[in-house]
Enzyme design. Structure first.
Site, PDB file in Angstrom:
ATOM      1  N   LEU A 174      66.762  45.767  39.194  1.00 28.91           N
ATOM      2  CA  LEU A 174      66.449  46.974  39.851  1.00 28.91           C
ATOM      3  C   LEU A 174      67.933  47.804  40.016  1.00 28.91           C
ATOM      4  O   LEU A 174      68.752  47.253  40.043  1.00 28.91           O
ATOM      5  CB  LEU A 174      65.848  46.574  41.347  1.00 28.91           C
ATOM      6  N   TYR A 226      57.271  51.093  45.240  1.00 36.17           N
ATOM      7  CA  TYR A 226      57.575  51.458  46.886  1.00 36.17           C
ATOM      8  C   TYR A 226      58.939  51.934  46.856  1.00 36.17           C
ATOM      9  O   TYR A 226      59.990  51.855  45.544  1.00 36.17           O
ATOM     10  CB  TYR A 226      57.443  50.090  47.581  1.00 36.17           C
ATOM     11  N   GLU A 238      69.978  39.098  39.847  1.00 37.95           N
ATOM     12  CA  GLU A 238      70.227  39.787  41.235  1.00 37.95           C
ATOM     13  C   GLU A 238      69.855  39.033  42.505  1.00 37.95           C
ATOM     14  O   GLU A 238      69.439  37.847  42.112  1.00 37.95           O
ATOM     15  CB  GLU A 238      69.755  41.016  41.147  1.00 37.95           C
ATOM     16  N   ARG A 280      64.369  57.458  41.942  1.00 39.82           N
ATOM     17  CA  ARG A 280      64.130  56.357  41.478  1.00 39.82           C
ATOM     18  C   ARG A 280      62.528  56.314  41.458  1.00 39.82           C
ATOM     19  O   ARG A 280      61.789  55.668  40.721  1.00 39.82           O
ATOM     20  CB  ARG A 280      64.606  55.264  42.000  1.00 39.82           C
TER      21      ARG A 280
HETATM   22  N1  PDD Z   1      65.144  45.813  48.146  1.00 40.76           N
HETATM   23  N2  PDD Z   1      67.040  44.394  43.682  1.00 40.76           N
HETATM   24  C1  PDD Z   1      65.927  44.117  43.985  1.00 40.76           C
HETATM   25  C2  PDD Z   1      65.273  43.153  43.472  1.00 40.76           C
HETATM   26  C3  PDD Z   1      65.525  44.639  45.193  1.00 40.76           C
HETATM   27  O1  PDD Z   1      64.381  44.665  45.971  1.00 40.76           O
HETATM   28  C4  PDD Z   1      66.472  45.988  46.111  1.00 40.76           C
HETATM   29  C5  PDD Z   1      65.867  46.751  47.165  1.00 40.76           C
HETATM   30  C6  PDD Z   1      67.741  46.150  45.430  1.00 40.76           C
HETATM   31  C7  PDD Z   1      68.505  47.038  45.880  1.00 40.76           C
HETATM   32  O2  PDD Z   1      68.121  48.388  45.683  1.00 40.76           O
HETATM   33  P1  PDD Z   1      68.597  49.581  46.920  1.00 40.76           P
HETATM   34  O3  PDD Z   1      69.909  49.354  46.814  1.00 40.76           O
HETATM   35  O4  PDD Z   1      68.015  50.693  46.266  1.00 40.76           O
HETATM   36  O5  PDD Z   1      67.840  49.223  48.095  1.00 40.76           O
HETATM   37  C8  PDD Z   1      67.979  45.341  44.199  1.00 40.76           C
HETATM   38  C9  PDD Z   1      64.568  46.667  49.301  1.00 40.76           C
HETATM   39  C10 PDD Z   1      65.585  46.983  50.160  1.00 40.76           C
HETATM   40  C11 PDD Z   1      63.634  45.682  49.494  1.00 40.76           C
HETATM   41  O6  PDD Z   1      62.718  45.363  48.866  1.00 40.76           O
HETATM   42  O7  PDD Z   1      63.374  45.779  51.023  1.00 40.76           O
END
Ligand code: PDD
Length: 286
Positions: A206, A32, A182, A51
């Protein structure tokens, strides 16, 4: 009622259906992306599209759409749902074979499934929580070893959010071998003596799209960045802490496991990064 996108069709949300044999449903066999929308435009669409392609490649899953088709679908949903600020959720799964089986189906017989929907969040950029900061707890990271792939296997992050809720706080940071990996749905940072510290990229986290942009903007603003592991104790003793994600942008963390970070209020580095991120990302939004 929302208009959503399912396998080539725009439908009212209550008419959109996927099969009970869909491997996303049975096996969490899907990936996703969450892309934010500000001023009706997509923030960092190309980062999310890149990504997505990488996640699909790592799982040998075919994409049902090209990058340009994906952009067109995102824009159409923003327009049909009148989104000024909000999120677009996109999910691609290995499709719905005729029966349940652990082995991957032949992609020629079972095309990937694709679903997108919008989430209206009028306060996304002006989120009042950013002025107060969030409180977190630390929990053990018991997820699988390929966290660099953005799969829909989100049970443990959901459990982590519930552990945080039970502890009366907002979120949780996960810890592996003594070091913070994280947040449950975001990347984690601390600031010490003006230096921004965040874990290096690997299969343990991630590779956040917001993380990449924030680190780039920080370097452009002559801020020091160090990519290395840090512990919860180091975070508690830091001057500031914050998280980044597509849904929170840059969000200060003011308490970790009951200990105030700095003076317990959002710090200047996180505030500045949030401002720069919002300003610069808006300029190049699609
Ligand atoms: N989550 N780490 C994890 C485990 C995540 O699920 C996310 C994003 C990030 C940050 O990635 P990005 O900057 O690309 O959003 C880091 C999304 C927002 C979600 O699950 O809703």
């Amino acid at each position: 009622m929302r208009t959503v996108y399912v396998n080539g069709e725009y439908l009212p949300e209550n008419e959109a259906k996927v099969s009970i044999f869909d491997r996303g449903f049975l096996m969490a066999d899907g990936v996703y992306e969450v892309t934010s929308v500000l001023d009706g435009k997509l923030i960092d669409f190309d980062g999310h599209a890149a990504r997505l392609e990488r996640s699909l490649g790592e799982l040998e899953m075919a994409s049902p759409v090209t990058r340009d088709e994906l952009l067109a679908i995102h824009r159409e949903l923003v327009s049909r749902n009148g989104i000024d600020q909000g999120l677009i959720y996109l999910q691609i799964t290995r499709g719905a074979p005729a029966d349940r089986d652990f082995a991957f189906p032949d992609p020629d017989e079972t095309p990937s499934s694709i679903v997108l929907f919008t989430q209206n969040k009028p306060d996304l950029a002006g989120n009042p929580v950013a002025r107060k900061g969030i409180r977190i707890i630390s929990i053990e990271d018991v997820r699988w070893g390929r966290r660099d792939i953005k799969t829909v296997q989100l049970l443990y992050p959901s459990m982590g959010k519930m552990m945080a809720r039970k502890a009366g706080v907002d979120d949780a940071w996960m810890v592996q071998d003594g070091y913070v990996t994280e947040g449950t749905s975001n990347n984690a940072y601390i600031v010490k003596d003006g230096k921004i510290i965040t874990r290096e990229r690997s299969n343990d986290i991630l590779h956040g799209i917001t993380r990449a942009a924030v680190l780039r903007f920080a370097a452009e603003a002559q801020m020091q960045v160090e990519e290395r592991n840090f512990t919860v104790a180091e975070a508690q003793a830091a001057d500031e802490a914050f998280i980044t994600s597509a849904s929170t942008f840059v969000m200060p963390v003011v308490e970790i496991d009951g200990t105030q970070v700095g003076d317990g209020t959002p710090g200047p580095v996180a505030a500045r990064l949030r401002e720069i991120y919002l300003e610069e990302s808006r300029k190049v939004a699609l």
